[in-house]
Motif scaffolding. Structure first.
Motif, PDB file in Angstrom:
ATOM      1  N   GLU A 370       0.980  -1.119  -0.005  1.00  0.00           N
ATOM      2  CA  GLU A 370       0.027  -0.182  -0.049  1.00  0.00           C
ATOM      3  C   GLU A 370       0.808   1.133   0.187  1.00  0.00           C
ATOM      4  OE1 GLU A 370      -3.638   1.976   2.751  1.00  0.00           O
ATOM      5  OE2 GLU A 370      -2.967  -0.040   3.004  1.00  0.00           O
ATOM      6  N   THR A 371       1.844   1.229   0.802  1.00  0.00           N
ATOM      7  CA  THR A 371       2.606   2.648   0.702  1.00  0.00           C
ATOM      8  C   THR A 371       3.555   2.536  -0.235  1.00  0.00           C
ATOM      9  OG1 THR A 371       4.308   1.260   2.112  1.00  0.00           O
ATOM     10  CG2 THR A 371       2.413   2.417   3.395  1.00  0.00           C
ATOM     11  N   GLY A 372       3.831   1.571  -0.962  1.00  0.00           N
ATOM     12  CA  GLY A 372       5.025   1.586  -1.903  1.00  0.00           C
ATOM     13  C   GLY A 372       6.260   1.606  -1.199  1.00  0.00           C
ATOM     14  N   LYS A 373       6.504   1.633   0.150  1.00  0.00           N
ATOM     15  CA  LYS A 373       7.750   1.587   0.820  1.00  0.00           C
ATOM     16  C   LYS A 373       8.376   0.287   0.825  1.00  0.00           C
ATOM     17  CE  LYS A 373      10.189   4.514   4.140  1.00  0.00           C
ATOM     18  NZ  LYS A 373       9.801   5.646   5.085  1.00  0.00           N
ATOM     19  N   VAL A 374       9.725   0.243   0.953  1.00  0.00           N
ATOM     20  CA  VAL A 374      10.308  -1.321   1.214  1.00  0.00           C
ATOM     21  C   VAL A 374      10.134  -1.412   2.534  1.00  0.00           C
ATOM     22  CG1 VAL A 374      12.383  -2.576   0.950  1.00  0.00           C
ATOM     23  CG2 VAL A 374      12.015  -0.681  -0.670  1.00  0.00           C
ATOM     24  N   GLU A 375       9.731  -2.910   2.846  1.00  0.00           N
ATOM     25  CA  GLU A 375       9.352  -3.164   4.225  1.00  0.00           C
ATOM     26  C   GLU A 375      10.252  -4.353   4.478  1.00  0.00           C
ATOM     27  OE1 GLU A 375       5.180  -4.137   4.418  1.00  0.00           O
ATOM     28  OE2 GLU A 375       4.287  -2.265   3.560  1.00  0.00           O
ATOM     29  N   ILE A 376      10.540  -4.303   5.794  1.00  0.00           N
ATOM     30  CA  ILE A 376      10.907  -5.655   6.419  1.00  0.00           C
ATOM     31  C   ILE A 376      10.028  -6.052   7.498  1.00  0.00           C
ATOM     32  CG2 ILE A 376      12.840  -6.524   7.875  1.00  0.00           C
ATOM     33  CD1 ILE A 376      14.805  -4.506   6.822  1.00  0.00           C
ATOM     34  N   GLN A 377       9.533  -7.270   7.468  1.00  0.00           N
ATOM     35  CA  GLN A 377       8.402  -7.758   7.838  1.00  0.00           C
ATOM     36  C   GLN A 377       8.592  -8.837   9.137  1.00  0.00           C
ATOM     37  OE1 GLN A 377       6.159  -8.971   4.677  1.00  0.00           O
ATOM     38  NE2 GLN A 377       4.805  -7.433   4.511  1.00  0.00           N
ATOM     39  N   LYS A 378       9.706  -9.534   8.753  1.00  0.00           N
ATOM     40  CA  LYS A 378      10.020 -10.613   9.783  1.00  0.00           C
ATOM     41  C   LYS A 378      11.350 -10.232  10.755  1.00  0.00           C
ATOM     42  CE  LYS A 378       8.098 -13.853   6.934  1.00  0.00           C
ATOM     43  NZ  LYS A 378       8.342 -15.255   5.873  1.00  0.00           N
ATOM     44  N   SER A 379      11.274 -10.744  11.934  1.00  0.00           N
ATOM     45  CA  SER A 379      12.423 -10.558  12.912  1.00  0.00           C
ATOM     46  C   SER A 379      13.400 -11.305  12.220  1.00  0.00           C
ATOM     47  CB  SER A 379      12.012 -11.263  14.264  1.00  0.00           C
ATOM     48  OG  SER A 379      11.078 -10.422  14.806  1.00  0.00           O
ATOM     49  N   VAL A 380      13.506 -12.482  11.432  1.00  0.00           N
ATOM     50  CA  VAL A 380      14.731 -13.177  11.159  1.00  0.00           C
ATOM     51  C   VAL A 380      15.188 -12.362   9.937  1.00  0.00           C
ATOM     52  CG1 VAL A 380      13.204 -14.346   9.309  1.00  0.00           C
ATOM     53  CG2 VAL A 380      15.412 -15.427  10.176  1.00  0.00           C
ATOM     54  N   ASP A 381      14.506 -11.617   9.200  1.00  0.00           N
ATOM     55  CA  ASP A 381      14.964 -10.797   8.139  1.00  0.00           C
ATOM     56  C   ASP A 381      15.601  -9.420   8.739  1.00  0.00           C
ATOM     57  OD1 ASP A 381      14.173 -12.497   6.440  1.00  0.00           O
ATOM     58  OD2 ASP A 381      12.185 -11.426   5.866  1.00  0.00           O
ATOM     59  N   THR A 382      15.228  -8.945   9.979  1.00  0.00           N
ATOM     60  CA  THR A 382      15.921  -7.822  10.383  1.00  0.00           C
ATOM     61  C   THR A 382      17.266  -8.097  10.767  1.00  0.00           C
ATOM     62  OG1 THR A 382      13.769  -6.892  11.437  1.00  0.00           O
ATOM     63  CG2 THR A 382      16.015  -6.383  12.112  1.00  0.00           C
TER      64      THR A 382
END
Length: 688
Positions: A370-382
């Motif tokens: 929705e925002t078009g912004k790059v997201e990090i959604q999971k702790s493991v990916d952080t």
């Protein structure tokens, strides 16, 4: 290809050169030669001869030809390499430099963290096209699978290193490998063995190795870098389940049986067939799609791929519907490489970025959020994306310095040493000691006189004097301290503190006596500290402690303490350092899944504080650490040990993304940064 009349209309009538000698250049000539005055071709590996009816020029000849524009016919990653190679030359002689997609390679794309102009290629559009097609074909590389390196030529550099380790020296190996591939591609689609046989034929002093062996070595290295693009593979599986025929059509020098192994590794199954360019001796920009259509009869076809020429222009000309999948490099490029491109210097850096891209841009449809912004959604990916590169470099430095110093004893103090010890033992294959301690435990055992108490009391405590006495020294005051006593501070309780310290010193030493410590110095890890813990632990052991810290805080405050500390970040480097600004974040995700040690009982057993974190927070930290471990395993498996290099500037650009990307993991945002010694609690959201 962009609208060629509009994109470069200002160059009509001027001399133009195409950079590249592959089959895509032949196609580009067919598209451009009727509109522009193309006087020749350029290449990084050949500067004489003729190809596709055009002379191959050297850069010096370009100067004399009054060239107005150079168009690079290559993939985005290769275009950036070429721009670095000839960018200064083009600026000096006022020659425009564009890629075949219309990007000005002399302009650094503005860094952004939001996707724009990508919306036509949505997943919904793809699913609609799939419904309308009888037969669907997929490109393989950068579509269904991707490599965990930035450039496919990184594979050659890794291979060259291993060859030299085996005393097989092929001069200018990487360029010769590329040149052989390009030369043979003029006449068809070679196999990898044919490429290496051609390379060996051009050598005066032939090494004791054959083309098949070289091909097998490259294949094995490349195979280890390949991972699936899960979201695209899921779409593939849905098509297969629907009963449609699905094919793989790929340009590659790998044989069909090798492609099958890649597909098996990535769990891509139930395809109708595989069309491999080297098996047909023709590529997608030549006759491969013709051969595909002649053997697979259907009314409607859809081809899905990432390359604008090979996967879009050419199948479209064959009457096939097409869908453009964005490669990871395409998406990184769209965002101006997050500002990281300027800091990429070597193979280790390119693998870092390859690991980053293959994780964060594994899903080519994430721009639809929705925002078009790059997201990090999971702790493991952080952990994998943002924390691991810098921590990995610190650990590599830590190991190197210990080897250089010849130190056999390595202490990883709890709790900051919990994860770092795991990383250390992964690459050193040596035992180390997870040393139970904390700043609190060390000072409770280390107080010897009033000056020690005064030193500790100089460190501000955010709470009452009663709380200070109890939390730092485990001592209950008989009554609340009066105003006068608060001004005196902990000194008023020096007798109680020092008596308790004598007991704790004896108990702590009983714990230390149980450890298997060899002769010699002890390498003492700490993450971000002044050196207080090391100073008081030094009083408890009969070995010299050599501190190796990520950061030493306030080193000027410890100058008179006779501590031996070497930080990863020098005092000068901490100025304007992202690592210094964000060390609270890193310290929080390094910690162990149990509370701090407060002191030791009479048997040398640790006494722990009460856990203040909830299960959700501990689980979140564990997941972040899993991501860091995963990254570290892949990095050290791909990059030969001798090529490991630290690059703090690149690491910090990645770490900076904590503040630029959208962190949607509520568990991460709910973390509290705890510092019980100072009785200080900070919300993670206040730090990011």
């Amino acid at each position: 290809m962009p609208d060629i009349k509009e994109q470069w209309k200002e160059f009509k009538g001027k001399n133009i050169v195409l950079y590249g000698l592959g089959t895509e250049t032949e196609w580009a000539l067919g598209e451009l030669d009727n509109y522009f005055k193309i006087v020749g071709l350029l290449d990084g590996f050949q500067d004489v001869g003729e190809l596709y009816g055009k002379p191959i020029l050297s850069l010096s000849q370009v100067i004399n030809q009054s060239i107005g524009l150079i168009i690079v016919v290559a993939r985005p990653g290769s275009c950036r390499v070429i721009a670095k190679r000839i960018g200064d030359f083009c600026r000096k002689y006022k020659i425009a430099l564009y890629d075949i997609r219309g990007k000005n390679l002399l302009i650094h794309k503005r860094t952004t963290y939001e996707f724009k102009h990508l919306y036509p290629n949505t997943k919904e559009v793809l699913l609609t096209k799939i419904m309308a097609a009888q037969v669907v074909s997929f490109d393989l590389f950068d579509t269904l699978v991707m490599r965990q390196v930035l450039l496919y030529t990184d594979i050659f550099e890794i291979l060259d290193h291993y060859l030299q380790e085996d005393n097989i020296v092929i001069p200018d190996f990487i360029n010769r490998r590329l040149a052989s591939e390009k030369e043979l591609a003029k006449y068809g689609a070679p196999t990898l063995s044919e490429i290496y046989e051609h390379l060996l034929e051009g050598l005066c002093d032939k090494p004791d190795i054959d083309g098949d062996t070289l091909a097998e070595m490259e294949w094995k290295i490349d195979y280890d870098t390949i991972i699936p693009r899960s979201s695209v593979c899921n779409i593939y599986q849905e098509i297969v389940k629907s009963g449609k025929l699905v094919f793989i059509v790929t340009d590659t020098y790998y044989r069909k049986k090798q492609i099958k192994k890649i597909l098996e590794k990535c769990d891509i199954r139930d395809f109708a067939d595989i069309y491999v360019s080297c098996e047909y001796n023709t590529g997608k920009t030549q006759e491969l799609f013709c051969k595909f259509k002649s053997s697979v009869s259907a009314q409607t076809y859809l081809h899905i791929g990432d390359d604008l020429a090979a996967d879009i222009e050419f199948p479209s000309k064959q009457g096939m519907d097409i869908f453009h999948i964005y490669s990871g490099i395409d998406l990184l490029d769209e965002l101006g490489s997050f500002g990281m491109e300027a800091y990429i210097n070597n193979l280790a850096d390119r693998v870092k970025i390859g690991l980053f891209v293959s994780r964060i841009f594994n899903n080519p449809f994430q721009f639809e959020r929705e925002t078009g912004k790059v997201e990090i959604q999971k702790s493991v990916d952080t952990g994998y994306l943002l924390c691991a590169p810098l921590l990995c470099d610190f650990l590599l430095w830590f190991c190197r310095r210990i080897r250089e110093e010849g130190i056999r004893n390595v202490f990883f103090p709890s709790r900051d040493g919990y994860l770092l010890q795991k990383l250390y033992e992964m690459i050193e294959k040596k035992e180390s000691i997870y040393f139970l301690t904390s700043r609190t435990a060390a000072i409770r055992a280390g107080m010897e006189d009033v000056s020690d108490i005064a030193y500790i009391d100089s460190m501000k405590f955010f709470g009452t004097a009663d709380e200070n006495l109890f939390m730092r020294f485990g001592i209950d005051s008989d009554k609340g301290l009066t105003t006068d006593e608060k001004e005196i501070g902990l000194i008023n309780y020096s007798d109680a503190i020092l008596d308790h310290a004598k007991i704790q010193r004896r108990n702590y030493k009983r714990y230390i006596e149980q450890l298997e410590i060899q002769r010699g110095d002890i390498a003492f890890f700490d993450f971000a500290a002044k050196g207080t813990t090391q100073m008081y632990v030094q009083k408890l052991v009969n070995h010299h402690l050599k501190g190796f810290y990520f950061l030493q805080l306030e080193p000027e405050f410890m100058k008179d303490k006779s501590l031996d500390i070497e930080p990863f970040y020098s005092r000068e480097e901490t100025d304007n350092s992202v690592a210094f600004d964000d060390y609270y974040i890193l310290e929080t995700i390094l910690t162990a899944p149990y509370p701090q040690v407060l002191e030791f009982d009479e048997f040398g057993n640790p006494v722990y504080a009460k856990e203040t974190r909830n299960e959700q927070s501990i689980r979140c930290v564990n997941e972040i650490q899993e991501g860091i471990l995963d990254y570290f395993k892949v990095f050290v498996s791909l990059v030969p040990k001798e090529l490991w290099k630290e690059n703090k500037k690149l690491d910090e650009e990645i770490l900076r993304l904590f503040h630029q990307l959208k962190m949607t993991d509520e568990n991460f945002k709910a973390l509290m940064v705890e510092d019980p010694f100072f009785n200080r609690m900070t919300q993670m959201t206040d730090l990011i």
